[in-house]
Each structure stands twice: as C-alpha cells, then as structure tokens.
Design a protein around this motif. Structure first.
Motif, PDB file in Angstrom:
ATOM      1  N   ARG A  22       1.625  12.895  15.832  1.00 18.16           N
ATOM      2  CA  ARG A  22       0.563  11.959  15.496  1.00 18.16           C
ATOM      3  C   ARG A  22       1.221  10.787  14.768  1.00 18.16           C
ATOM      4  O   ARG A  22       1.475  10.859  13.576  1.00 18.16           O
ATOM      5  CB  ARG A  22      -0.468  12.653  14.593  1.00 18.16           C
ATOM      6  N   PRO A  23       1.527   9.698  15.499  1.00 17.46           N
ATOM      7  CA  PRO A  23       2.177   8.565  14.835  1.00 17.46           C
ATOM      8  C   PRO A  23       1.306   8.002  13.716  1.00 17.46           C
ATOM      9  O   PRO A  23       0.077   7.952  13.834  1.00 17.46           O
ATOM     10  CB  PRO A  23       2.340   7.535  15.952  1.00 17.46           C
ATOM     11  N   THR A  24       1.949   7.597  12.626  1.00 21.14           N
ATOM     12  CA  THR A  24       1.231   6.978  11.521  1.00 21.14           C
ATOM     13  C   THR A  24       0.665   5.646  11.999  1.00 21.14           C
ATOM     14  O   THR A  24       1.398   4.803  12.523  1.00 21.14           O
ATOM     15  CB  THR A  24       2.165   6.757  10.312  1.00 21.14           C
ATOM     16  N   ALA A  25      -0.638   5.458  11.842  1.00 19.02           N
ATOM     17  CA  ALA A  25      -1.297   4.226  12.272  1.00 19.02           C
ATOM     18  C   ALA A  25      -0.704   3.026  11.538  1.00 19.02           C
ATOM     19  O   ALA A  25      -0.266   3.139  10.384  1.00 19.02           O
ATOM     20  CB  ALA A  25      -2.798   4.322  12.000  1.00 19.02           C
ATOM     21  N   ASP A  26      -0.692   1.875  12.212  1.00 23.41           N
ATOM     22  CA  ASP A  26      -0.141   0.663  11.605  1.00 23.41           C
ATOM     23  C   ASP A  26      -0.794   0.368  10.252  1.00 23.41           C
ATOM     24  O   ASP A  26      -0.113   0.006   9.296  1.00 23.41           O
ATOM     25  CB  ASP A  26      -0.325  -0.542  12.531  1.00 23.41           C
ATOM     26  N   ARG A  27      -2.112   0.506  10.180  1.00 22.78           N
ATOM     27  CA  ARG A  27      -2.824   0.217   8.928  1.00 22.78           C
ATOM     28  C   ARG A  27      -2.373   1.156   7.813  1.00 22.78           C
ATOM     29  O   ARG A  27      -2.167   0.746   6.673  1.00 22.78           O
ATOM     30  CB  ARG A  27      -4.336   0.345   9.143  1.00 22.78           C
ATOM     31  N   THR A  28      -2.197   2.431   8.139  1.00 27.37           N
ATOM     32  CA  THR A  28      -1.748   3.409   7.149  1.00 27.37           C
ATOM     33  C   THR A  28      -0.330   3.095   6.707  1.00 27.37           C
ATOM     34  O   THR A  28      -0.012   3.119   5.514  1.00 27.37           O
ATOM     35  CB  THR A  28      -1.821   4.837   7.728  1.00 27.37           C
ATOM     36  N   ARG A  29       0.532   2.750   7.663  1.00 25.96           N
ATOM     37  CA  ARG A  29       1.924   2.401   7.339  1.00 25.96           C
ATOM     38  C   ARG A  29       1.959   1.154   6.451  1.00 25.96           C
ATOM     39  O   ARG A  29       2.718   1.079   5.484  1.00 25.96           O
ATOM     40  CB  ARG A  29       2.705   2.184   8.643  1.00 25.96           C
ATOM     41  N   GLU A  30       1.131   0.166   6.775  1.00 27.16           N
ATOM     42  CA  GLU A  30       1.078  -1.058   5.972  1.00 27.16           C
ATOM     43  C   GLU A  30       0.631  -0.748   4.543  1.00 27.16           C
ATOM     44  O   GLU A  30       1.211  -1.247   3.579  1.00 27.16           O
ATOM     45  CB  GLU A  30       0.124  -2.060   6.631  1.00 27.16           C
ATOM     46  N   THR A  31      -0.375   0.107   4.398  1.00 27.68           N
ATOM     47  CA  THR A  31      -0.848   0.498   3.064  1.00 27.68           C
ATOM     48  C   THR A  31       0.244   1.247   2.306  1.00 27.68           C
ATOM     49  O   THR A  31       0.492   0.981   1.134  1.00 27.68           O
ATOM     50  CB  THR A  31      -2.112   1.370   3.173  1.00 27.68           C
ATOM     51  N   LEU A  32       0.914   2.191   2.984  1.00 24.23           N
ATOM     52  CA  LEU A  32       1.980   2.947   2.341  1.00 24.23           C
ATOM     53  C   LEU A  32       3.075   2.026   1.828  1.00 24.23           C
ATOM     54  O   LEU A  32       3.501   2.137   0.673  1.00 24.23           O
ATOM     55  CB  LEU A  32       2.575   3.972   3.313  1.00 24.23           C
ATOM     56  N   PHE A  33       3.542   1.104   2.658  1.00 24.12           N
ATOM     57  CA  PHE A  33       4.639   0.242   2.232  1.00 24.12           C
ATOM     58  C   PHE A  33       4.206  -0.744   1.160  1.00 24.12           C
ATOM     59  O   PHE A  33       5.010  -1.138   0.320  1.00 24.12           O
ATOM     60  CB  PHE A  33       5.314  -0.409   3.439  1.00 24.12           C
ATOM     61  N   SER A  34       2.949  -1.106   1.138  1.00 22.78           N
ATOM     62  CA  SER A  34       2.433  -1.930   0.040  1.00 22.78           C
ATOM     63  C   SER A  34       2.461  -1.137  -1.270  1.00 22.78           C
ATOM     64  O   SER A  34       2.877  -1.647  -2.319  1.00 22.78           O
ATOM     65  CB  SER A  34       1.005  -2.391   0.361  1.00 22.78           C
ATOM     66  N   MET A  35       2.030   0.129  -1.205  1.00 19.54           N
ATOM     67  CA  MET A  35       2.055   0.997  -2.392  1.00 19.54           C
ATOM     68  C   MET A  35       3.490   1.179  -2.896  1.00 19.54           C
ATOM     69  O   MET A  35       3.751   1.107  -4.102  1.00 19.54           O
ATOM     70  CB  MET A  35       1.450   2.372  -2.052  1.00 19.54           C
ATOM     71  N   LEU A  36       4.420   1.398  -1.968  1.00 26.26           N
ATOM     72  CA  LEU A  36       5.813   1.612  -2.355  1.00 26.26           C
ATOM     73  C   LEU A  36       6.455   0.336  -2.892  1.00 26.26           C
ATOM     74  O   LEU A  36       7.165   0.366  -3.903  1.00 26.26           O
ATOM     75  CB  LEU A  36       6.614   2.146  -1.162  1.00 26.26           C
ATOM     76  N   THR A  37       6.193  -0.793  -2.249  1.00 27.49           N
ATOM     77  CA  THR A  37       6.778  -2.063  -2.684  1.00 27.49           C
ATOM     78  C   THR A  37       6.331  -2.410  -4.092  1.00 27.49           C
ATOM     79  O   THR A  37       7.138  -2.893  -4.898  1.00 27.49           O
ATOM     80  CB  THR A  37       6.418  -3.197  -1.700  1.00 27.49           C
ATOM     81  N   SER A  38       5.071  -2.145  -4.425  1.00 26.47           N
ATOM     82  CA  SER A  38       4.588  -2.465  -5.768  1.00 26.47           C
ATOM     83  C   SER A  38       5.275  -1.611  -6.838  1.00 26.47           C
ATOM     84  O   SER A  38       5.348  -1.999  -7.993  1.00 26.47           O
ATOM     85  CB  SER A  38       3.070  -2.316  -5.860  1.00 26.47           C
ATOM     86  N   ARG A  39       5.822  -0.476  -6.452  1.00 25.36           N
ATOM     87  CA  ARG A  39       6.507   0.394  -7.410  1.00 25.36           C
ATOM     88  C   ARG A  39       8.028   0.235  -7.373  1.00 25.36           C
ATOM     89  O   ARG A  39       8.686   0.272  -8.399  1.00 25.36           O
ATOM     90  CB  ARG A  39       6.118   1.843  -7.152  1.00 25.36           C
ATOM     91  N   LEU A  40       8.585   0.079  -6.170  1.00 24.90           N
ATOM     92  CA  LEU A  40      10.039  -0.019  -6.010  1.00 24.90           C
ATOM     93  C   LEU A  40      10.553  -1.446  -6.164  1.00 24.90           C
ATOM     94  O   LEU A  40      11.710  -1.653  -6.513  1.00 24.90           O
ATOM     95  CB  LEU A  40      10.454   0.489  -4.617  1.00 24.90           C
ATOM     96  N   GLY A  41       9.708  -2.407  -5.855  1.00 27.59           N
ATOM     97  CA  GLY A  41      10.117  -3.801  -5.878  1.00 27.59           C
ATOM     98  C   GLY A  41      10.838  -4.172  -4.596  1.00 27.59           C
ATOM     99  O   GLY A  41      10.464  -5.113  -3.918  1.00 27.59           O
ATOM    100  N   SER A  42      11.858  -3.428  -4.239  1.00 23.25           N
ATOM    101  CA  SER A  42      12.676  -3.724  -3.069  1.00 23.25           C
ATOM    102  C   SER A  42      13.178  -2.412  -2.465  1.00 23.25           C
ATOM    103  O   SER A  42      13.323  -1.415  -3.162  1.00 23.25           O
ATOM    104  CB  SER A  42      13.863  -4.588  -3.503  1.00 23.25           C
ATOM    105  N   PHE A  43      13.465  -2.463  -1.189  1.00 23.34           N
ATOM    106  CA  PHE A  43      14.049  -1.312  -0.497  1.00 23.34           C
ATOM    107  C   PHE A  43      15.557  -1.459  -0.361  1.00 23.34           C
ATOM    108  O   PHE A  43      16.219  -0.577   0.180  1.00 23.34           O
ATOM    109  CB  PHE A  43      13.407  -1.146   0.894  1.00 23.34           C
ATOM    110  N   GLU A  44      16.106  -2.572  -0.857  1.00 22.89           N
ATOM    111  CA  GLU A  44      17.530  -2.869  -0.716  1.00 22.89           C
ATOM    112  C   GLU A  44      18.386  -1.700  -1.195  1.00 22.89           C
ATOM    113  O   GLU A  44      18.218  -1.212  -2.315  1.00 22.89           O
ATOM    114  CB  GLU A  44      17.901  -4.131  -1.495  1.00 22.89           C
ATOM    115  N   GLU A  45      19.270  -1.268  -0.298  1.00 19.84           N
ATOM    116  CA  GLU A  45      20.278  -0.248  -0.576  1.00 19.84           C
ATOM    117  C   GLU A  45      19.728   1.151  -0.872  1.00 19.84           C
ATOM    118  O   GLU A  45      20.465   2.020  -1.333  1.00 19.84           O
ATOM    119  CB  GLU A  45      21.218  -0.699  -1.702  1.00 19.84           C
TER     120      GLU A  45
END
Length: 186
Positions: A22-45
C-alpha cells in the motif's frame, strides 16, 4: 507517484503491481515530511531507513532532500524489485542499500540511525514489534527520530519510546517517536 521536494522534485516513481503493498499517498507523504522538516530542520547528511519500504518513496524522498544514505528493507520480492528500479532511475545506488527480507531479520546495528520511517501493513502491530526489536538492537539512539504510519484508529505504544506528535491524515495516522531519556541515578 512523484518525489515532492529536493534534488529529484517532480520525478516519477513506480509502484509495485498488485495489492501486496500500500504505497503512502502523496498527501500523507507531504504531511510526514512537513512534520519531520519542522523538527529536523534539514535532511542533509542524515542516515535513514525506510522499513516495510514498498516502492521506496519515503526513503527516496529523504535522499532527494539531502539524506546521505538510506537503507530500504522490503520482504515482498516484487516490491524490492520496484525499489531497485526506482533507485536506478534516480541514479541513487551509491547512497542506498536494499535488503530483501523481513525487518525482523535485521541484525544489531553498528550505530544508531538519524531517522527511521516505517509503513507496515495496517492493523497488524508489525510496526510496534519491529520498533521494539530495533530499539533492543541499537538502531535507535538518543537523537533518532522515528516515523510510523498506522491506520487512523491505531494508537501505537512502544516501551522505551515517547510519542512526540501524532496526526491523522486520511485513512492513516502518522506518529513521531523519540527514545525515552535515560533516568539519571539519584
């Protein structure tokens, strides 16, 4: 299905045929990465894992945003083949490792990862069982972020992990965890 942001923004990904994943829906993926970006700041390295990976969309999204390396783990043979195809299409082979097998077959980690993303089959408890095992095997450190997708009405609990936030998105629920702080001796 497309990469949402970063180096490969807009690039198409293929999904495994059939209903075994069951592929993660685009909307769900977008929400997940928004949640992660607000906490991690960046995915660099970052060193990340995409477990119960399906098409590999979560890990490839992290790589597109600058993660240094991603471990994909998928036991369905067709899905693992799809991940290989998606990795090849993006020329990301040097930044990936693909394990064809169960998450439960992973051995002890050499060092904890920065981010672990899991999208197991809904209503099976597989994500909780896997996280309990990964915690005991050293995959999860004090700085590790964990993202688990479950059905919207599931409220996962894993001993040793604390829920940072949880959000319902469509038919799913995204829960971010961190390792519980070690108790200081009195």
């Amino acid at each position: 299905m497309r990469i949402i942001s970063g180096e490969w923004r807009g690039r198409k990904l293929t999904s495994p045929k059939g209903d075994a994943t069951r592929p993660t829906a685009d909307r769900t993926r977008e929400t997940l990465f928004s949640m992660l970006t607000s906490r991690l700041g960046s995915f660099e390295e970052l060193r990340v894992a995409d477990l119960f990976a399906g098409s590999g969309a979560l890990g490839l999204e992290a790589l597109s945003r600058g993660a240094a390396h991603c471990l994909f783990v998928e036991q369905d043979r067709d899905a693992a083949s799809t991940i290989r195809s998606n990795v090849a299409a993006l020329d990301a082979g040097m930044r990936t490792a693909i394990e064809s097998g169960s998450v439960m077959g992973l051995r002890a980690a050499r060092e904890p990862l920065d981010l672990i993303m899991l999208d197991p089959p809904y209503r099976t408890g597989a994500g909780e069982v896997a996280l309990d095992r990964l915690l005991r095997l050293g995959w999860i450190g004090d700085a590790t972020w964990i993202a688990l997708e479950t059905a919207f009405n599931e409220e996962p609990e894993i001993a040793g992990l604390t829920i940072e936030t949880s959000r319902k998105v469509g038919k799913g629920r995204l829960t971010l965890f961190r390792r519980e702080p070690a108790c200081e001796p009195a």
